[in-house]
Design a protein around this motif. Structure first.
Motif, mmCIF file in Angstrom:
data_model
loop_
_atom_site.group_PDB
_atom_site.id
_atom_site.type_symbol
_atom_site.label_atom_id
_atom_site.label_comp_id
_atom_site.label_asym_id
_atom_site.label_seq_id
_atom_site.Cartn_x
_atom_site.Cartn_y
_atom_site.Cartn_z
ATOM 1 N N PRO A 19 0.795 -1.107 -0.106
ATOM 2 C CA PRO A 19 0.183 0.117 0.131
ATOM 3 C C PRO A 19 0.596 1.577 0.210
ATOM 4 N N VAL A 20 2.341 1.598 0.385
ATOM 5 C CA VAL A 20 2.670 2.539 0.254
ATOM 6 C C VAL A 20 4.080 2.370 -1.211
ATOM 7 N N ILE A 21 3.893 1.176 -1.600
ATOM 8 C CA ILE A 21 3.710 1.992 -3.202
ATOM 9 C C ILE A 21 2.821 2.784 -3.784
ATOM 10 N N PHE A 22 0.920 1.477 -3.429
ATOM 11 C CA PHE A 22 0.340 2.243 -4.319
ATOM 12 C C PHE A 22 -0.043 3.610 -4.103
ATOM 13 N N GLU A 25 2.607 6.791 -5.141
ATOM 14 C CA GLU A 25 2.959 6.288 -6.582
ATOM 15 C C GLU A 25 1.709 6.850 -7.086
ATOM 16 N N ALA A 26 0.632 7.286 -6.562
ATOM 17 C CA ALA A 26 -0.480 7.854 -6.659
ATOM 18 C C ALA A 26 0.009 9.448 -6.723
ATOM 19 N N ARG A 199 11.411 3.229 -11.020
ATOM 20 C CA ARG A 199 10.569 4.270 -10.472
ATOM 21 C C ARG A 199 10.714 4.922 -9.585
ATOM 22 N N PRO A 200 11.256 6.268 -9.197
ATOM 23 C CA PRO A 200 11.403 6.977 -7.854
ATOM 24 C C PRO A 200 10.213 6.701 -7.076
ATOM 25 N N LYS A 204 11.281 4.846 -3.437
ATOM 26 C CA LYS A 204 11.095 6.102 -1.702
ATOM 27 C C LYS A 204 10.050 5.218 -1.519
ATOM 28 N N ALA A 205 9.015 4.593 -1.792
ATOM 29 C CA ALA A 205 8.109 3.415 -0.702
ATOM 30 C C ALA A 205 9.203 2.133 -0.322
#
Length: 239
Positions: A19-22, A25-26, A199-200, A204-205
């Motif tokens: 969920p952190v990636i989501f 990213e969003a 993908r930055p 970060k995530a």
């Protein structure tokens, strides 16, 4: 400032990063509570009210009557529906996304998790199980080969775009060094890793709530191996 709609409870695990990636990213604001396994934070009564299974991650959507969602795949699906991103609208592509999301949840995650458990937790705590290790390492390799075949001639797992299927699968599959699984010959999978590695927001995530570079093969694993094995030693003794 008003509180963000989403409050995330998570930890630095493969499921916990999803969920952190989501959200990164969003570009969606969120609050985060780190769940500390060392003091059994995932079993605390207030947390279990949100997640009856006593696992991570969990989200609470304040904008939807403090609605709680647990299970990482369900969280990604909920967020994708809520924000209208990373889930195609075209019916076949949408179904493909759900299929590959389920493939991760039912196959890649459980099998890699067992490969990691027997090698990274059980073995350092005196329970060396060669049959179990081979079983789960071999099955993980088979599943990664399925992903490799799927990625032949395509950039992403579902449809023509980056979706929650990629977000769910990446932190598990990319942790192949921690599972001690070879990806030799899986060139399409390696290229997919490279695309997501670049993908930055993903990078970060993977530092939130805590970076674990040993998972991804970015650091010497020896110090973290001892820390990780000690953290779960009590669970091994119960087995």
């Amino acid at each position: 400032m008003p509180q963000p709609d989403i409050h995330l409870y998570t930890a630095a695990t493969m499921n916990g990063y999803k969920p952190v990636i989501f959200l990164e990213e969003a570009g969606i604001p969120y609050d985060l509570t780190f769940i500390d396994f060392s003091n059994k934070g995932q079993k605390a009564p207030d947390y279990v009210k949100l997640n009856p299974n006593g696992r991570i991650p969990t989200i609470v959507d304040r904008s939807n009557g403090d609605f709680a969602v647990f299970e990482s795949g369900a969280i990604l699906w909920y967020l994708a529906e809520k924000y209208g991103v990373f889930l195609p609208h075209e019916p076949k592509a949408r179904s493909e996304t759900h299929q590959w999301l389920m493939f991760q949840m039912a196959g890649v995650g459980p099998m890699m998790g067992q490969a990691m458990y027997f090698q990274r937790i059980a073995a350092p705590n005196g329970h060396v199980e060669p049959f179990s290790i081979k079983r789960y390492v071999d099955e993980t390799r088979r599943l990664l080969a399925v992903l490799n075949t799927r990625l032949d001639g395509r950039n992403w797992l579902a449809g023509d775009e980056y979706t929650i299927a990629d977000i769910a699968t990446y932190p598990w599959a990319r942790a192949y060094p921690w599972a001690k699984v070879s990806i030799d010959g899986l060139d399409h999978l390696k290229a997919w890793f490279d695309r997501i590695d670049a993908r930055p927001a993903v990078q970060k995530a993977l530092t939130i709530p805590k970076a674990q570079p040993a998972f991804w093969g970015y650091a010497d694993e020896s110090a973290f191996l001892k820390e990780n094995a000690a953290r779960f030693a009590a669970d091994v003794k119960k087995a």
